[in-house]
Scaffold this active site. Structure first.
Site, short mmCIF file in Angstrom:
data_model
loop_
_atom_site.label_atom_id
_atom_site.label_comp_id
_atom_site.label_asym_id
_atom_site.label_seq_id
_atom_site.Cartn_x
_atom_site.Cartn_y
_atom_site.Cartn_z
N ILE A 174 -6.94 9.01 -1.01
CA ILE A 174 -7.14 8.76 0.41
C ILE A 174 -6.17 7.67 0.83
O ILE A 174 -5.71 6.89 0.00
CB ILE A 174 -8.60 8.35 0.74
N ASN A 208 -6.57 -0.81 -1.00
CA ASN A 208 -7.06 0.22 -0.07
C ASN A 208 -8.52 0.07 0.30
O ASN A 208 -8.86 0.07 1.48
CB ASN A 208 -6.83 1.61 -0.67
N HIS A 238 -3.88 0.76 -6.33
CA HIS A 238 -4.25 1.37 -5.05
C HIS A 238 -5.65 0.96 -4.62
O HIS A 238 -5.88 0.66 -3.43
CB HIS A 238 -4.18 2.90 -5.14
N HIS A 293 0.83 -1.21 0.00
CA HIS A 293 0.00 0.00 0.00
C HIS A 293 0.86 1.26 0.00
O HIS A 293 0.97 1.94 -1.02
CB HIS A 293 -0.94 -0.03 1.21
N HIS A 307 1.40 5.15 -2.72
CA HIS A 307 1.57 6.52 -2.23
C HIS A 307 3.01 7.03 -2.43
O HIS A 307 3.24 8.07 -3.04
CB HIS A 307 1.23 6.59 -0.74
#
Length: 910
Positions: A910, A764, A760, A568, A573
């Protein structure tokens, strides 16, 4: 910097030079009469500047703003500029009760100064044409938006308007949504801004916005070339000083702001990025260095990111960012006050169930507004109780738990989630036997695994031998041995936690499902104690069954930590931030690839800054609640160093690398899966192909001649900077793709788009569904296995009540509730979520070819929704359907708001 290149005749004009405007005859302004603008002094002034063969006049009176550019030969075109400004909190029009300088500027019609820029050079001089200036005046104030208008007289030889300079005359920034120029014979000229415009008091230079038409550098109209280049220089900055909130500078730095050594020696953390701890780069803030550690940056409550990356003051704020910030800064402190003993575990499983039934009483916040904020922003979590002062943190029951209360207990579900759960990125094909470590045996013990051929053949007796299982691609592994083992000794020095290196083996059954065979847990020689390791298998006696369950809890804690830190955070990110920085530094806003990538980068830098502030920082949620504790980010760096390769971030390459697929030109997607019913891979490959078709249509349109790729200087600098700076610790790797042809570019862009969207989404938005009931995915293991040097008392208690040993191993009440609250928000889709391929970007819509390609893209995504529904309804696909099984929908492109377990946004929002 950008500077206007001409002087213009400007004057406040009226219908006659002697006529007195009627508003000057009104009564003077009286305090408290309810009318802010009854009368204000106006001073008339006139300045004339003469140019050969041309007069340009700006005429202004309140209510009638007009910029006039007249030609001596032909009639000019009347053009109206319509500017849309979004209302903001603390920004434009926030002070509505006090008359100030900005009110006078607004009333005078001087809020925004616009300059129209011609895309063509003056044919006579070969220089840029003189811009046409005019003030825009507020004309309407609708809910959430304010409209400004300005009239221009554009001479016939002015040419196409390619850009607009904007100067904000107010003392506060404003959020500019778009500008439209109406009145041209060929239709309106649109400028999609979606940007904060600083006050000229903060920064004296004008902002530039380009029209929606895209240009490669070599095709840029001559009148825009200098502006295009200088705007990129502005965005790169000079690399010195502390960045200010209003700035738009994109620059690189290492992760030297995760620790807080000035507060405590225990909060000191190593710098991530560099030879010792390789890591991607983050956005540079320029904050001062720590007093105690000159290698570290001081922490602050506000983490700088370029202004257009933060939308935190737009009223149409992304709901998720607000909610996450509220959880971190308001809810968690209340929770810490409510749970006095941070190490207290759950005494019974019914106590875990009470989190979904009764909830946790939260103390009343000191400030009532905080309470109201939590109730408004976190309605799923914070419940109001009538006639009570306190609120209650009460969790929604996850869908997994709602469908099958004992789902987390079952081995088949444990195995199924390796293919259709929260972390489908770790399972690998076993290709060599016996299993061997690559670690130094002098430090970590024998390299050969304790899992023997006899053990495995006993478990799969009647199917095949180990040798046959490997040759037939039926043996799979979840391997956290070599990555975790070097940290076992360090983590065990942390109070209240433990760690092992682990290997978990699975067998592919004839039904296409996985069956867990064995778990090996290893503790290296530490503190004078010899190597300890043990293999656990599914068992048929009471003690063996509970030992197996405890071993699974440890493996799941390892998988949870790896998922959060690597699958993740790191791979989506963290690794995306350098792409964002390089794109803004090297690709002009009118570059077609910039416009293709832009929606895939929205909100990511803001959410990453929030993560550095309160999630991945020293003592933050990850360190306090996940394996491997305070060494979490350091382990993330090790994973980056040992495992991350850009070329393997492409889904097909990732599947092949893990042995879950083999290349087959005759198969769909050019791959044959080794596990045919692999929900993540099956849906992911459809989505990958859909994205690649869209990217191919887009790239091939702008690069019909393959040679233009190599000659596109901006593009080449972009790709070079990603490799040599953004991911500079891996700049010398040979696996970096070359960028010579449209095919190369399509693969690179598709990979980036996949990571920010499909990858993602897959790791997520199922977090609360699969980890909301934390016994299914405990984030940390607190106790050693009962068979590792147990005390007589511990063993006696384990034999008397084994359930207690499992509950003690699980996260504490504080750890579990904190993580559950965060995962609930992370899994939540905003009401204003921007889903992949749902809404077209304005710049795409204006090009008929790109618009048609996008419509095809949207249509294929809708087809994908139907295909996923059909697959979930197919009873033969045991890994995505069955009694009590949650259908695999994480890669369904669209979703309604909330925790839905589906929906693929454009970006990591997010």
């Amino acid at each position: 910097m950008l500077k206007p290149q001409l002087s213009l005749r400007s004057q406040f004009s009226s219908t006659s030079s002697t006529q007195t405007p009627s508003f000057l005859l009104q009564k003077p302004f009286l305090h408290g009469n309810g009318n802010r603008f009854t009368s204000l002094p106006i001073f008339s002034m006139q300045n004339s500047f003469h140019k050969k063969n041309k007069n340009v006049r700006i005429a202004f009176v309140p209510g009638n703003i007009k910029a006039v550019a007249t030609s001596s030969t032909e009639k000019p075109t009347s053009v109206k500029a319509i500017v849309t400004v979004k209302l903001t909190v603390g920004g434009f029009l926030s002070d509505v009760l006090v008359l100030n300088k900005d009110d006078i500027i607004d009333w005078l019609g001087k809020t925004l100064l616009l300059e129209l820029v011609s895309a063509q050079l003056d044919p006579k001089t070969g220089l840029e044409k003189e811009t046409i200036k005019g003030y825009a005046q507020k004309t309407s104030h609708d809910e959430g938006e304010v409209k400004f208008e300005s009239d221009f007289e554009v001479p016939s030889d002015f040419g196409e308007v390619g850009a607009i300079f904007v100067e904000n005359e107010r003392s506060k920034e404003m959020y500019l949504k778009d500008i439209t120029l109406n009145g041209f014979p060929n239709g309106p000229v649109n400028f999609t801004c979606d940007s904060w415009v600083h006050s000229k008091d903060d920064y004296p230079y004008k902002r530039v916005f380009f029209a929606n038409k895209s240009y490669l550098p070599s095709e840029t109209p001559e009148g825009l070339r200098r502006i295009r280049e200088e705007e990129l220089v502005t965005l790169r900055g000079n690399g010195v000083g502390e960045r200010k909130t209003h700035e738009r500078v994109y620059d690189y730095d290492v992760y030297n702001d995760l620790g807080d050594p000035d507060s405590s020696d225990d909060l000191k953390r190593p710098v991530l990025g560099g030879k010792e701890h390789p890591y991607p780069r983050r956005c540079r803030t320029g904050r001062p260095r720590s007093d105690k550690d000159p290698l570290s940056e001081k922490r602050s409550s506000n983490v700088y990111i370029p202004r257009d990356e933060s939308f935190s003051e737009v009223k149409q704020l992304t709901f998720s960012v607000k909610a996450l910030s509220s959880v971190l800064h308001a809810l968690l402190p209340s929770l810490e006050a409510a749970i006095v003993d941070s190490e207290l575990g759950f005494p019974y499983f019914t106590a875990i169930d009470s989190l979904f039934n009764e909830g946790v009483d939260l103390p009343t916040p000191k400030k009532a507004k905080n309470k109201v904020s939590l109730l408004n922003i976190l309605p799923r979590l914070v419940k109001a109780i009538t006639d009570a002062q306190d609120d209650v943190l009460r969790f929604e029951t996850p869908e997994t738990m709602d469908r099958d209360k004992f789902f987390w207990f079952r081995d088949e579900e444990f195995a199924r989630q390796m293919l259709a759960g929260l972390n489908p990125y770790s399972i690998r094909l076993v290709t060599e036997w016996p299993l061997k470590s690559k670690l130094d045996p002098k430090i970590y013990g024998p390299q050969e695994s304790a899992i023997t051929t006899e053990m495995i053949e006993r478990e799969i007796k009647g199917f095949c031998s180990v040798e046959e299982a490997i040759s037939q691609k039926k043996l799979y592994i979840l391997d956290y041995h070599d990555l975790f083992l070097p940290y076992v000794s360090k983590v065990r020095d942390i109070k209240g936690t433990t760690l092992y290196g682990s290997r978990t083996l699975f067998f592919l059954t004839p039904k296409g499902t996985l069956r867990p065979l064995a778990i090996e847990l290893t503790r290296p020689p530490i503190n004078g104690k010899p190597l300890w390791r043990e293999v656990f298998t599914p068992n048929w006696d009471a003690t063996g069954v509970w030992m197996w369950r405890l071993a699974k809890a440890h493996v799941l804690a390892h998988d949870s930590g790896y998922h959060q830190l690597v699958s993740h955070w790191l791979r989506t990110h963290c690794c995306t931030e350098p792409y964002i920085i390089a794109t803004n530094r090297q690709l002009s806003a009118i570059h077609p690839i910039y416009r293709l990538l832009l929606p895939h980068f929205r909100y990511t830098m803001e959410i990453n800054a929030l993560a550095r502030e309160a999630l991945i920082n020293a003592g933050g949620i990850i360190e306090s609640s996940f394996s491997p504790g305070k060494y979490s980010m350091e382990l993330s760096s090790v994973a980056y160093d040992q495992q991350w390769q850009f070329n393997l971030e492409a889904l097909p390459a990732d599947l092949v690398n893990r042995g879950l697929a083999v290349e087959d030109p005759t198969a769909p997607h050019g791959l044959k899966l080794t596990i045919e019913d692999y929900p993540f891979a099956n849906d992911g490959l459809l989505l990958w192909d859909t994205i690649k078709e869209w990217v191919s249509d887009y790239v091939n349109y702008y690069y019909p001649n393959p040679t233009t790729i190599k000659s596109d200087q901006e593009l080449q600098e972009w790709w070079t900077e990603i490799q040599t700076v953004g991911h500079g610790d891996k700049k010398d790797e040979t696996w970096w793709p070359v960028l010579n042809t449209p095919k190369d570019l399509i693969q690179i862009i598709t990979t980036i788009v996949w990571v920010t969207s499909g990858h993602h989404a897959a790791v997520n938005f199922g977090q609360y569904t699969y980890a909301g009931y934390f016994p299914n995915r405990p984030t940390i293991a607190r106790n050693n296995m009962p068979s590792e040097e147990p005390s007589d008392e511990f063993w006696t208690n384990f034999m008397r009540k084994p359930e207690g040993a499992l509950l003690q191993c699980f996260p504490s009440q504080m750890q579990a509730t904190k993580v559950m609250a965060v995962l609930d928000v992370l899994s939540n889709h905003s009401p204003d979520e921007e889903y992949l391929g749902k809404a077209i970007e304005p710049a795409w819509a204006e090009n008929p070819y790109i618009n048609a390609a996008f419509e095809r893209f949207n249509g294929r995504l809708k087809q994908l929704e139907g295909i996923i529904d059909e697959r979930n309804a197919n009873r033969d696909l045991k890994n995505r359907s069955g009694a009590g099984v949650v259908p695999y929908e994480l890669l369904k492109p669209f979703s309604e708001p909330g925790v839905t377990g589906k929906g693929v946004p454009y970006s990591i929002s997010i």
